[in-house]
Design a protein around this motif. Structure first.
Motif: not given
Length: 358
Positions: A238-244, A269-276, A294-297
Motif C-alpha cells: 500500500d501507500l500511506s496518506y500523502h501529497y505529491d 493538504r492545508q485542511v486539518p486531518l480532523s476536518e477531512t 496537493q490533494h491528500m491521497h
C-alpha cells in the motif's frame, strides 16, 4: 521556440532551460516508514522538539529506537544530497549497457492511447471547447476535482509492463522512485522522457489540465517527474496518506492482475486531518486518475496479485517559483539535473512563454 498548441504554450527547447530544486529537499518531507510519518530535520535539537513526542506515541520509546531513526534520516539526507550525481551516473550506465525488450514503448504513438482519451483530447483542441463540455466527457469521482478516464490500450499496458519487468530483472543499476515507494523505476533514467513523457504532457495532458486546473498551473506545465511503482504481496502492499510534489498528477493503472488496492482521497493538504473525510476511488487497469498534486491521497493494500502504476507529476514553474509546495516558503534554488524539481529562475524563462489560454 515555444509553440502555441490550440491555446496551450509548449516549449520545444526544454533541454536548453535550467531547472532547479528547492534547498528544502535535503531537510523536509523525510518519510519514516516504520512510523508512517513525514518529518523535517535541520538539527537533532530541532528534530527532538518537533517530532519526538509524536514518535513516542507511535512506538519510538527507547533511546536505541530514536538513534535508529536518526541513522535512517542521516542515510536519506545523504542519498538526497548525492541524488543528481548518482541518478546521472545510473542513466549513463543504463544507456550504455541495457538492451530493451520492447523498444517501441519508448516512443509515444497515438495508437497506444485509448480511443476515448483521444476523443477527449480532440475535443479540448476544438474551437468550441468548454470546461463544462469537457467535464461531461469525464467521470468525476466523489473526491472533488478527481477525474477518471481510459488512457492507454490494454495491449500497450501489457507491453510496457513486460519492458519494465525485463529492466527490473536486468543487472542495470536502479534507483527508488521516491522515499515512500521501495519498488519501482525512474523513467527518466530508463530513457522515457524525451520520446514518451514529454509529448504525453505537452500534447495530450496539457489540453485537459488547462481547462480543469487553471488555478494551480494547469495552463503552464513545463516539466515533470515520471516513475512507475510496483505493489506486490511480498513487497509494498500500500501507500500511506500523502501529497505529491506536483501541480497536477496523472496516475495510470498498468496491470497486472490484482484485487483491492483502491486509492482514497481526503482534502487539500492545508485542511486539518480532523476536518477531512476520505473518499475511495476504484482504479482499473488502463485507466488514469487526474488530480491536483496537493490533494491528500493514499493507496489501500492489495489483497492478491501484483499491480504496476505509472505516475506522472506535472509541474508549472510559474506556480512553484512563487511558493515551494513542499516547504511552503519562497524556494531557495539549487541547480539540478534535467527537470530537477521544476523550479526556474526568471532569467532562464524562454522568450514569449505566455501561458494564457486563448
Amino acid at each position: 521556440m515555444p509553440v502555441c498548441y490550440q491555446g496551450v504554450m509548449t516549449n520545444k527547447e526544454d533541454g536548453s532551460r535550467r531547472f532547479y530544486t528547492c534547498n528544502c529537499f535535503t531537510t523536509d518531507n523525510i518519510y519514516l516508514d516504520d512510523y508512517k510519518l513525514h518529518v523535517r530535520f535541520v538539527s537533532e535539537q530541532q528534530f527532538r522538539l518537533d517530532h519526538q513526542p509524536l514518535l513516542r506515541r507511535r512506538g519510538c520509546v527507547t533511546e536505541r529506537q530514536f538513534e535508529d531513526v536518526l541513522h535512517t534520516i542521516s542515510q536519506e539526507v545523504d542519498r538526497r544530497r548525492r541524488l543528481s550525481v548518482t541518478s546521472a551516473e545510473r542513466a549513463l550506465s543504463i544507456k550504455g549497457t541495457y538492451r530493451p525488450l520492447r523498444p517501441h514503448v519508448y516512443h509515444l504513438q497515438e495508437s497506444f492511447l485509448a480511443p476515448k482519451f483521444r476523443q477527449i483530447v480532440e475535443y479540448c483542441r476544438s474551437r468550441d471547447v468548454s470546461e463544462e463540455g469537457l467535464r461531461d466527457m469525464l467521470k468525476e469521482e466523489a473526491a472533488a476535482r478527481v477525474y477518471r478516464f481510459p488512457v492507454f490500450e490494454k495491449s500497450f499496458c501489457e507491453d510496457l509492463v513486460e519492458e519494465l519487468e525485463h529492466f527490473e530483472h536486468s543487472s542495470a543499476p536502479k534507483g527508488r522512485p521516491n522515499t515512500m515507494n521501495h519498488y519501482g523505476i525512474l523513467l527518466n533514467e530508463l530513457g522515457f522522457d524525451e520520446g514518451f513523457i514529454t509529448p504525453l504532457r505537452e500534447l495530450y495532458l496539457q489540453p485537459l489540465t488547462s481547462l480543469l486546473y487553471p488555478d494551480c498551473g494547469g495552463r503552464c506545465l513545463d516539466s515533470h517527474k515520471a516513475f512507475v511503482v510496483k505493489y506486490d504481496m511480498n513487497e509494498d502492499l500500500d501507500l500511506s496518506y500523502h501529497y505529491d510534489n506536483a501541480e497536477v498528477t496523472l496516475n495510470v493503472s498498468l496491470g497486472k492482475v490484482f484485487t483491492e488496492g483502491n486509492l482514497y482521497f481526503g482534502d487539500m493538504r492545508q485542511v486539518p486531518l480532523s476536518e477531512t473525510e476520505c473518499s475511495e476511488v476504484q482504479h482499473k487497469v488502463t485507466e488514469g486518475l487526474l488530480h491536483r498534486g496537493q490533494h491528500m491521497h493514499g493507496a489501500l493494500p492489495i489483497s492478491s496479485g501484483q499491480r504496476w502504476n505509472l505516475i506522472v507529476w506535472t509541474r508549472a514553474s510559474q506556480e512553484r517559483n512563487k511558493l515551494c509546495p513542499m516547504c511552503n516558503g519562497r524556494p531557495a534554488l539549487v541547480a539540478g539535473e534535467g527537470f530537477a524539481d521544476g523550479f526556474t529562475k526568471p532569467s532562464d524563462a524562454p522568450l514569449n512563454s505566455s501561458c494564457v489560454l486563448t
